[in-house]
Design a protein around this motif. Structure first.
Motif, mmCIF file in Angstrom:
data_model
loop_
_atom_site.group_PDB
_atom_site.id
_atom_site.type_symbol
_atom_site.label_atom_id
_atom_site.label_comp_id
_atom_site.label_asym_id
_atom_site.label_seq_id
_atom_site.Cartn_x
_atom_site.Cartn_y
_atom_site.Cartn_z
ATOM 1 N N GLU A 1 0.424 -1.194 0.097
ATOM 2 C CA GLU A 1 0.317 0.573 -0.491
ATOM 3 C C GLU A 1 0.931 1.440 0.004
ATOM 4 O O GLU A 1 0.356 2.447 -0.303
ATOM 5 C CB GLU A 1 -0.829 0.008 1.043
ATOM 6 C CG GLU A 1 -1.742 0.849 1.353
ATOM 7 C CD GLU A 1 -3.007 1.028 2.375
ATOM 8 O OE1 GLU A 1 -4.278 1.464 2.212
ATOM 9 O OE2 GLU A 1 -2.869 0.174 3.625
ATOM 10 N N LYS B 1 -3.960 -1.064 -3.789
ATOM 11 C CA LYS B 1 -4.858 0.208 -2.814
ATOM 12 C C LYS B 1 -5.973 -0.261 -1.966
ATOM 13 O O LYS B 1 -6.668 -1.847 -2.388
ATOM 14 C CB LYS B 1 -5.799 1.044 -3.723
ATOM 15 C CG LYS B 1 -5.297 2.232 -4.509
ATOM 16 C CD LYS B 1 -6.299 2.897 -4.964
ATOM 17 C CE LYS B 1 -7.427 3.190 -6.300
ATOM 18 N NZ LYS B 1 -7.936 4.058 -6.819
ATOM 19 N N CYS B 2 -6.075 -0.422 -1.061
ATOM 20 C CA CYS B 2 -7.095 -0.552 0.152
ATOM 21 C C CYS B 2 -7.550 0.474 0.882
ATOM 22 O O CYS B 2 -8.311 1.294 1.405
ATOM 23 C CB CYS B 2 -6.664 -1.108 1.623
ATOM 24 S SG CYS B 2 -5.100 -2.565 1.073
ATOM 25 N N CYS C 1 -8.698 -4.902 -1.359
ATOM 26 C CA CYS C 1 -7.045 -5.047 -1.745
ATOM 27 C C CYS C 1 -7.453 -4.893 -3.457
ATOM 28 O O CYS C 1 -8.743 -5.867 -4.029
ATOM 29 C CB CYS C 1 -6.912 -5.896 -1.417
ATOM 30 S SG CYS C 1 -5.985 -6.635 -0.106
#
Length: 199
Positions: free
Chosen positions: A58, A64-65, A74
């Motif tokens: 990240e 991207k979370c 995710c």
């Protein structure tokens, strides 16, 4: 008799990054829990190694979370796609393909749980297996069934069969009522189930 294949676990941070990138490249968005289930649960990586790796990925903008209800999802990025395409060969093929297989199986089951609801109810004598095909666009359910089962094991077996082939269960019941007028194909059923859960 076949020779058992030894378990192989990834420990190197770069290898784990490539594996995660490859899973995301092949499967798309996946929750952290499902990612754990398709990697850690099968000993492809260790729990703490995966957690540390996801934080690093990240930070590096490899993933991207995002929060979605109680889940953290995710999401792949262009960087992770590049990593998956260029370096996937560095991971043993058995791990790559098995992890993707488990990820697809897990995500499809999670998808089904949103559109197909089942319940086993204990009666005075026997059990009742209840199944609902939900219309997530709103309105009435697509179909609801209640089936008698003499034992809990029989009801659980019915439930397993439905989740093994939900489109087939829906089609077979529907076609038994409309036979001679119209038949519904597997493709049409899948499109209905997919569309109602994706909207």
């Amino acid at each position: 008799m076949g020779v058992p294949v030894p378990k192989y676990t990834l420990y190197d941070r770069k290898d784990i990054e490539v594996l995660v990138s490859y899973i995301l490249y092949k499967v798309g968005n996946i929750t952290k829990d499902d990612l754990m289930r398709c990697t850690v649960d099968h000993d492809f990586v260790m729990y703490f190694d995966l957690i540390c790796c996801l934080f690093d990925m990240e930070d590096k903008e490899l993933i991207k979370c995002e929060k979605s209800g109680n889940d953290e999802i995710c999401i792949p990025t262009e960087k992770s796609e590049y990593l998956a395409i260029e370096l996937s060969y560095s991971i043993p093929r058995s791990i790559r393909e098995d992890a993707v297989y488990y990820a697809k199986k897990i995500t499809s089951y999670s998808h089904l749980e949103k559109t197909v609801k089942t319940e086993i109810i204990e009666l005075d004598k026997g059990y009742q297996f209840c199944i609902r095909f939900i219309n997530e666009l709103g309105g009435a359910d697509l179909m609801e069934l209640k089936i008698y089962a003499p034992t809990k094991e029989a009801a659980e077996q019915m439930e397993k069969r439905v989740f093994d082939n939900p489109a087939g269960a829906y089609r077979n019941v529907l076609n038994s009522f409309i036979e001679g007028y119209l038949t519904v194909s597997d493709k049409e059923i899948r499109e209905v189930l997919d569309n109602t859960s994706l909207e």
